[in-house]
Design an enzyme around this catalytic site. Structure first.
Site, PDB file in Angstrom:
ATOM      1  N   ASP A 151     -12.515  21.688  -4.458  1.00 61.57           N
ATOM      2  CA  ASP A 151     -12.166  20.834  -5.622  1.00 61.57           C
ATOM      3  C   ASP A 151     -13.034  19.858  -5.578  1.00 61.57           C
ATOM      4  O   ASP A 151     -13.422  18.946  -4.610  1.00 61.57           O
ATOM      5  CB  ASP A 151     -10.718  20.531  -5.470  1.00 61.57           C
ATOM      6  CG  ASP A 151     -10.409  19.699  -6.525  1.00 61.57           C
ATOM      7  OD1 ASP A 151     -10.842  18.865  -7.064  1.00 61.57           O
ATOM      8  OD2 ASP A 151      -9.151  20.007  -6.865  1.00 61.57           O
TER       9      ASP A 151
ATOM     10  N   SER B  88      -7.677  18.295 -12.657  1.00 60.75           N
ATOM     11  CA  SER B  88      -7.547  19.291 -11.780  1.00 60.75           C
ATOM     12  C   SER B  88      -6.536  20.324 -12.485  1.00 60.75           C
ATOM     13  O   SER B  88      -6.311  21.489 -12.207  1.00 60.75           O
ATOM     14  CB  SER B  88      -7.136  18.986 -10.536  1.00 60.75           C
ATOM     15  OG  SER B  88      -8.295  18.389  -9.563  1.00 60.75           O
TER      16      SER B  88
ATOM     17  N   ASP C  69     -13.668  23.155  -9.415  1.00 61.69           N
ATOM     18  CA  ASP C  69     -12.685  22.917 -10.593  1.00 61.69           C
ATOM     19  C   ASP C  69     -13.499  22.151 -11.697  1.00 61.69           C
ATOM     20  O   ASP C  69     -13.329  22.168 -12.835  1.00 61.69           O
ATOM     21  CB  ASP C  69     -11.333  22.610 -10.514  1.00 61.69           C
ATOM     22  CG  ASP C  69     -11.274  21.614  -9.537  1.00 61.69           C
ATOM     23  OD1 ASP C  69     -12.067  20.943  -8.795  1.00 61.69           O
ATOM     24  OD2 ASP C  69      -9.901  21.002  -9.303  1.00 61.69           O
TER      25      ASP C  69
ATOM     26  N   HIS D 243     -13.574  11.936 -12.247  1.00 60.10           N
ATOM     27  CA  HIS D 243     -14.326  13.542 -12.668  1.00 60.10           C
ATOM     28  C   HIS D 243     -15.612  13.103 -13.436  1.00 60.10           C
ATOM     29  O   HIS D 243     -15.636  12.014 -14.257  1.00 60.10           O
ATOM     30  CB  HIS D 243     -13.432  14.063 -13.182  1.00 60.10           C
ATOM     31  CG  HIS D 243     -12.227  14.513 -12.241  1.00 60.10           C
ATOM     32  ND1 HIS D 243     -11.200  15.510 -12.679  1.00 60.10           N
ATOM     33  CD2 HIS D 243     -11.983  14.241 -11.061  1.00 60.10           C
ATOM     34  CE1 HIS D 243     -10.198  15.548 -11.799  1.00 60.10           C
ATOM     35  NE2 HIS D 243     -10.588  14.733 -10.614  1.00 60.10           N
TER      36      HIS D 243
END
Length: 450
Positions: free
Chosen positions: A51, A91, A319, A410
């Site tokens: 991740d 996520s 991801d 992110h």
């Protein structure tokens, strides 16, 4: 499915000869038995998700390790990660895309944007008779593992996710999140029933420690299952794991494979290195590198099994990226990066900040306890004057390694995909995250429905 062939153009005659040499595949490299063999059957899939990880993490980790990494030689392609409602995914939406082959909105798990339920690659595998498992260093009800065996509108509703994992009869569940399986009277969430008792009724063996996991034996063919919840919430970061009784990600991966491989019809296993992402959110370079090392050890377990089994496909891909990690930072006049200096950092920035006294007069003592650095006066002042001491520790330590960060969230960059085993070449080229489960379904010969 579109097959992509990557070759170096030398001459038409040479390429024609290469294309028809036995044992050569689309990567332009000779295949070994069980690796990239287009004619080899796929019985098992191990889907490994680091991740928050991307190519910059991979590069910094290689420099940190100071040698090649297990996945380097298995690089196949890159893929895009946007969600249905944003160019930058969370996520939940990313996990849903990687589990179902469909985009959804950020925050949503296992449902499309109209809230229709989507079948996952794990569920499709189960329908074909395969065993199934989920492993994570987060709570097992966190966004990524939840995306493979639950369907909820809000990723934060982990007490609604927990019963679905049991209802879907996932054979092996290993991670944190015990509180999500307990009623409020026992320290858990008030909305949760006593799901551990329910799991026992469903023939799950329940374990809570590394030693108990190593001793656990189940018979998949007899309907026995394994539930391992090793912390009330998430597991400890890798650098603090020895202070606990928790298993490593490699321990859990080895146990999951050992249990699932007994199934006669093969298995599907998803393994998440959850806390690489959390380190990225914190811009904590040392935490990131050490949790990547823990993830690599788990990948080594998977590939070792696949090498012996020869019917197992291992797919590795994050991801999304987290933190905007860069290889190098600032002006960097020496044009040098040295993540290896992070090897002797033994605590997260959060942990170091918690060790400070009220006036932060013990900064040198804390740094001396958890690193081998000697801080300059300007570095000490940076930490002393910071609103967030943990972030300041992380900034100083990242600066020492010349690792840069552009965000605490992110980013939307493409992600590398690595694959080993039969049909691995199918992941070659420029893909989208929704392509990964579709390829898996095709090579397994199962139908992945909407």
């Amino acid at each position: 499915m579109l097959k992509k062939v990557g070759v170096v153009v030398l001459s038409a005659g040479f390429l024609f000869t290469i294309a028809w040499l036995p044992g050569w595949v689309g990567s332009g490299q000779p295949s070994e038995p069980g690796n990239d063999n287009e004619n080899q059957k796929v019985k098992n899939i191990i889907y490994m998700i680091p991740d928050g990880f991307n190519a910059d993490y991979a590069t910094n980790y290689r420099l940190y390790k100071e040698e090649d990494v297990v996945w380097d030689e298995h690089m196949k392609g890159m893929y895009t990660t946007h969600s249905a409602d944003s160019s930058i995914t969370d996520s939940a939406a990313a996990g849903t895309a990687m589990a179902t082959g469909y985009k959804t909105n950020n925050g949503v798990i296992g449902l499309d944007p109209e809230e229709r339920e989507l079948e996952t690659i794990l569920e499709a595998s189960q329908e074909s008779g395969m065993a199934a498992g989920l492993v994570a260093t987060s709570t097992i009800t966190h966004a990524t593992p939840a995306s493979f065996a639950s369907h909820v509108k809000d990723r934060n509703n982990e007490t609604a996710i927990a019963p679905q994992l049991l209802e879907n009869e996932v054979d092996v569940l290993l991670g944190g999140g015990k509180n999500n399986f307990l009623p409020g009277s026992e320290g858990g969430n008030q909305e949760s029933n006593h799901l551990i008792d329910q799991a026992s009724d469903q023939n799950y063996a329940f374990v809570e420690t590394r030693d108990a996991l190593q001793d656990a034996e189940i018979d998949i063919e007899a309907g026995e299952k394994l539930l391992g919840l090793f912390a009330d919430d998430a597991l400890a970061p890798e650098m603090h794991r020895d202070e606990t009784k928790e298993p490593s990600l490699a321990d859990m991966t080895e146990s999951a494979i050992g249990s699932l491989e007994e199934g006669e019809d093969g298995f599907f296993l998803m393994v998440e290195g959850s806390q690489i992402d959390w380190a990225g959110h914190a811009n904590d370079a040392a935490w990131a590198m050490q949790d990547i090392a823990a993830f690599e050890a788990a990948v080594e377990e998977a590939i070792a099994f696949a090498e012996e089994d020869r019917e197992t496909l291992v797919v590795v891909g994050g991801d999304h990226e987290t933190g905007g990690m860069t290889v190098g930072m600032g002006e960097n006049p020496e044009m040098n990066v040295d993540p290896s200096v992070l090897k002797n950092v033994t605590a997260t920035g959060d942990h170091m900040a918690s060790a400070l006294n009220s006036d932060r007069s013990n900064i040198n003592e804390v740094i001396g306890t958890y690193t081998d650095f000697e801080l300059s006066e300007s570095e000490i002042q940076t930490i002393r004057n910071a609103d967030d001491a943990a972030s300041a520790f992380n900034q100083v330590i990242s600066d020492r390694a010349s690792i840069g960060w552009t965000s605490t969230n992110h980013t939307g960059v493409n992600i590398p995909v690595y694959a080993y085993g039969p049909q691995a070449a199918d992941f070659t080229g420029h893909l989208d995250n929704t392509d990964l489960p579709k390829i898996m379904a095709e090579v397994l010969g199962v139908e992945l429905g909407g």
